[in-house]
Design an enzyme around this catalytic site. Structure first.
Site, PDB file in Angstrom:
ATOM      1  N   HIS A  15       0.799  -1.227   0.000  1.00 58.39           N
ATOM      2  CA  HIS A  15       0.000   0.000   0.000  1.00 58.39           C
ATOM      3  C   HIS A  15       0.830   1.274   0.000  1.00 58.39           C
ATOM      4  CE1 HIS A  15       1.053  -0.315   4.242  1.00 58.39           C
ATOM      5  NE2 HIS A  15       0.838   0.993   4.309  1.00 58.39           N
TER       6      HIS A  15
HETATM    7  C1  UD1 Z   1      -0.990   5.402   6.776  1.00 59.36           C
HETATM    8  C2  UD1 Z   1       0.436   5.680   7.242  1.00 59.36           C
HETATM    9  C3  UD1 Z   1       1.334   4.501   6.879  1.00 59.36           C
HETATM   10  C4  UD1 Z   1       0.766   3.191   7.391  1.00 59.36           C
HETATM   11  C5  UD1 Z   1      -0.659   3.040   6.903  1.00 59.36           C
HETATM   12  C6  UD1 Z   1      -1.278   1.772   7.407  1.00 59.36           C
HETATM   13  C7  UD1 Z   1       0.998   8.081   7.103  1.00 59.36           C
HETATM   14  C8  UD1 Z   1       1.844   9.064   6.416  1.00 59.36           C
HETATM   15  N1  UD1 Z   1       0.978   6.861   6.565  1.00 59.36           N
HETATM   16  O1  UD1 Z   1      -0.958   5.323   5.370  1.00 59.36           O
HETATM   17  O2  UD1 Z   1       2.601   4.690   7.459  1.00 59.36           O
HETATM   18  O3  UD1 Z   1       1.554   2.120   6.910  1.00 59.36           O
HETATM   19  O4  UD1 Z   1      -1.420   4.177   7.349  1.00 59.36           O
HETATM   20  O5  UD1 Z   1      -2.530   1.560   6.909  1.00 59.36           O
HETATM   21  O6  UD1 Z   1       0.388   8.392   8.106  1.00 59.36           O
HETATM   22  N2  UD1 Z   1      -8.455   5.424   3.356  1.00 59.36           N
HETATM   23  C9  UD1 Z   1      -9.687   4.827   3.407  1.00 59.36           C
HETATM   24  N3  UD1 Z   1     -10.201   4.514   4.630  1.00 59.36           N
HETATM   25  C10 UD1 Z   1      -9.555   4.786   5.790  1.00 59.36           C
HETATM   26  C11 UD1 Z   1      -8.309   5.419   5.718  1.00 59.36           C
HETATM   27  C12 UD1 Z   1      -7.765   5.723   4.502  1.00 59.36           C
HETATM   28  O7  UD1 Z   1     -10.308   4.555   2.390  1.00 59.36           O
HETATM   29  O8  UD1 Z   1     -10.082   4.470   6.878  1.00 59.36           O
HETATM   30  C13 UD1 Z   1      -7.861   5.710   2.030  1.00 59.36           C
HETATM   31  C14 UD1 Z   1      -8.157   7.091   1.548  1.00 59.36           C
HETATM   32  O9  UD1 Z   1      -8.295   7.021   0.159  1.00 59.36           O
HETATM   33  C15 UD1 Z   1      -6.904   7.849   1.868  1.00 59.36           C
HETATM   34  C16 UD1 Z   1      -5.844   6.787   1.692  1.00 59.36           C
HETATM   35  O10 UD1 Z   1      -6.460   5.575   2.134  1.00 59.36           O
HETATM   36  O11 UD1 Z   1      -6.746   8.947   1.077  1.00 59.36           O
HETATM   37  C17 UD1 Z   1      -4.589   7.041   2.468  1.00 59.36           C
HETATM   38  O12 UD1 Z   1      -4.868   7.183   3.870  1.00 59.36           O
HETATM   39  P1  UD1 Z   1      -3.808   7.922   4.817  1.00 59.36           P
HETATM   40  O13 UD1 Z   1      -4.265   7.865   6.211  1.00 59.36           O
HETATM   41  O14 UD1 Z   1      -3.494   9.250   4.248  1.00 59.36           O
HETATM   42  O15 UD1 Z   1      -2.491   7.069   4.650  1.00 59.36           O
HETATM   43  P2  UD1 Z   1      -2.260   5.485   4.509  1.00 59.36           P
HETATM   44  O16 UD1 Z   1      -1.872   5.150   3.129  1.00 59.36           O
HETATM   45  O17 UD1 Z   1      -3.407   4.731   5.112  1.00 59.36           O
END
Ligand code: UD1
Length: 362
Positions: free
Chosen positions: A203
């Site tokens: 991811h």
């Molecule tokens: C975050 C952490 C990463 C960790 C990962 C675990 C940062 C910079 N990154 O990345 O280190 O490995 O979490 O999962 O904090 N989204 C959903 N549902 C949710 C949350 C996110 O659909 O509940 C989708 C959204 O499209 C969002 C994308 O995931 O834009 C990214 O979410 P974000 O929290 O920005 O970072 P992660 O890639 O989840």
């Protein structure tokens, strides 16, 4: 209020749980703030239910967005919270954006910060998590370390010795607590998965956000699926871009929704190998003796390579590396030091000692 713990994203929850439980045993007054960085039930609530974490005292509902947008909302929400509750200290976990924001807000309000999982470094500033680690450690005054090399990194950055405590890896406390209760056969039955498979989780932005890299990854997974059945629970971040890059749910490459902790760790326990770009899974695979192929050019957790089952691979190397991993007899080795299921209690004692020192300071 003595302590506020801040969590926000999936990997925070299994680190925080043993520390909260052990601090509760010491009778320390604490509250839990969930920023809402992760908000889908499959990315958040399921972990609270399974890990026995108390319901958060406050939920900030920050949600997703660009790094700047998300971090700005985190800063505003956490500042209001810390001003309203005025904790003596704040505890943050890992390297997600919620970790960075909480440490910055606390530092500006002159509230001391303890960082659990301090000092890890990939030395790759293109990783958002590396920026978060460096800034959080610079702003923290208690650094709770999971692995010995982290001590060297912190010292090299000028952190004084008396602000560093090597307590071990609390995520492994959670793993040890949960593994004996799991029923992987039930999980496999429910998800209609056979007993011979390799687990996949990918991811990271560096792997899934750049179309050419995503295409390389998809090609490598399709080639690897000729060597083994692959089961891929997809993080929401990766799904759209990997689908655009042509990932297909074929006979031997099964794409499923994100899993809860019990189901995921159950499948990991029985997997022949795992292909990942996660940080925590490198550690869990090491402890469970499962060969781990990490699709990254570096890792902030080198102990999983030198003392564990982990190996860094490029996408093009993946099919051959998988062949080798599947044909090599893996044996459980000694665990890295202090990954013994007692890190939470050690972290709690370190935090309690630190609070005593803070209270004596003028
Ligand atoms: C975050 C952490 C990463 C960790 C990962 C675990 C940062 C910079 N990154 O990345 O280190 O490995 O979490 O999962 O904090 N989204 C959903 N549902 C949710 C949350 C996110 O659909 O509940 C989708 C959204 O499209 C969002 C994308 O995931 O834009 C990214 O979410 P974000 O929290 O920005 O970072 P992660 O890639 O989840």
């Amino acid at each position: 209020m003595t302590l506020i713990h801040v969590v926000g994203a999936r990997p925070n929850f299994m680190k925080a749980s043993p520390v909260l439980i052990a601090l509760d045993d010491l009778g320390i007054d604490q509250s839990l703030v969930h920023t809402g960085q992760h908000y889908d039930a499959s990315m958040s609530q399921v972990f609270f239910n399974e890990l026995g974490l108390p319901e958060p005292d406050r939920y900030l509902g920050v949600g997703s967005g660009s790094h700047a947008y998300q971090t700005a909302r985190l800063l505003e929400g956490l500042e209001d919270d810390f001003i309203a509750h005025r904790p003596e200290a704040v505890v943050v976990y890992g390297d997600v954006n919620s970790t960075l924001a909480a440490s910055l807000v606390a530092a500006k309000l002159e509230i001391p910060v303890a960082h659990v999982e301090a000092g890890l470094r990939s030395f790759d500033r293109t990783m958002p998590e590396e920026v978060n680690r460096v800034v959080t450690d610079a702003l923290s005054s208690l650094h709770l370390v999971t692995s010995p090399e982290a001590i060297d990194h912190l010292e090299a950055e000028g952190i004084p010795d008396d602000g560093i405590r090597f307590v071990g890896n609390p995520m492994i406390d959670t793993l040890d607590r949960v593994v004996p209760t799991l029923n992987p056969a039930e999980t496999r039955g429910r998800l209609d998965i056979g007993d011979d498979y390799v687990l996949v989780t990918l991811h990271r932005p560096a792997n899934v956000d750049i179309p050419s890299r995503a295409t390389e990854i998809v090609r490598a997974l399709h080639a690897a699926s000729e060597r083994s059945n692959l089961i891929f629970p997809m993080h929401p971040r990766g799904r759209a871009s990997l689908e655009a890059a042509g990932i297909a749910d074929i006979d031997r490459l099964v794409l499923i929704d994100p899993l809860g902790y019990f189901d995921f760790v159950g499948l990991l326990t029985d997997a022949r190998a795992v292909i990942t770009d996660s940080g925590g899974i490198q550690e869990e695979a090491t402890v469970l003796g499962v060969p781990c192929l990490t699709v990254r050019p570096n890792t902030e957790r080198p102990i999983t390579v030198t003392q564990g089952t982990n190996q860094l691979v490029e996408p093009a190397e993946l099919p051959d590396a998988l062949d080798r991993a599947l044909s090599t007899d893996q044996r459980l080795r000694d665990r890295p030091p202090l990954w013994d299921g007692r890190a939470g209690p050690r972290a709690a004692v370190a935090i309690a000692d630190w609070l005593e020192v803070l209270r004596r300071e003028p």
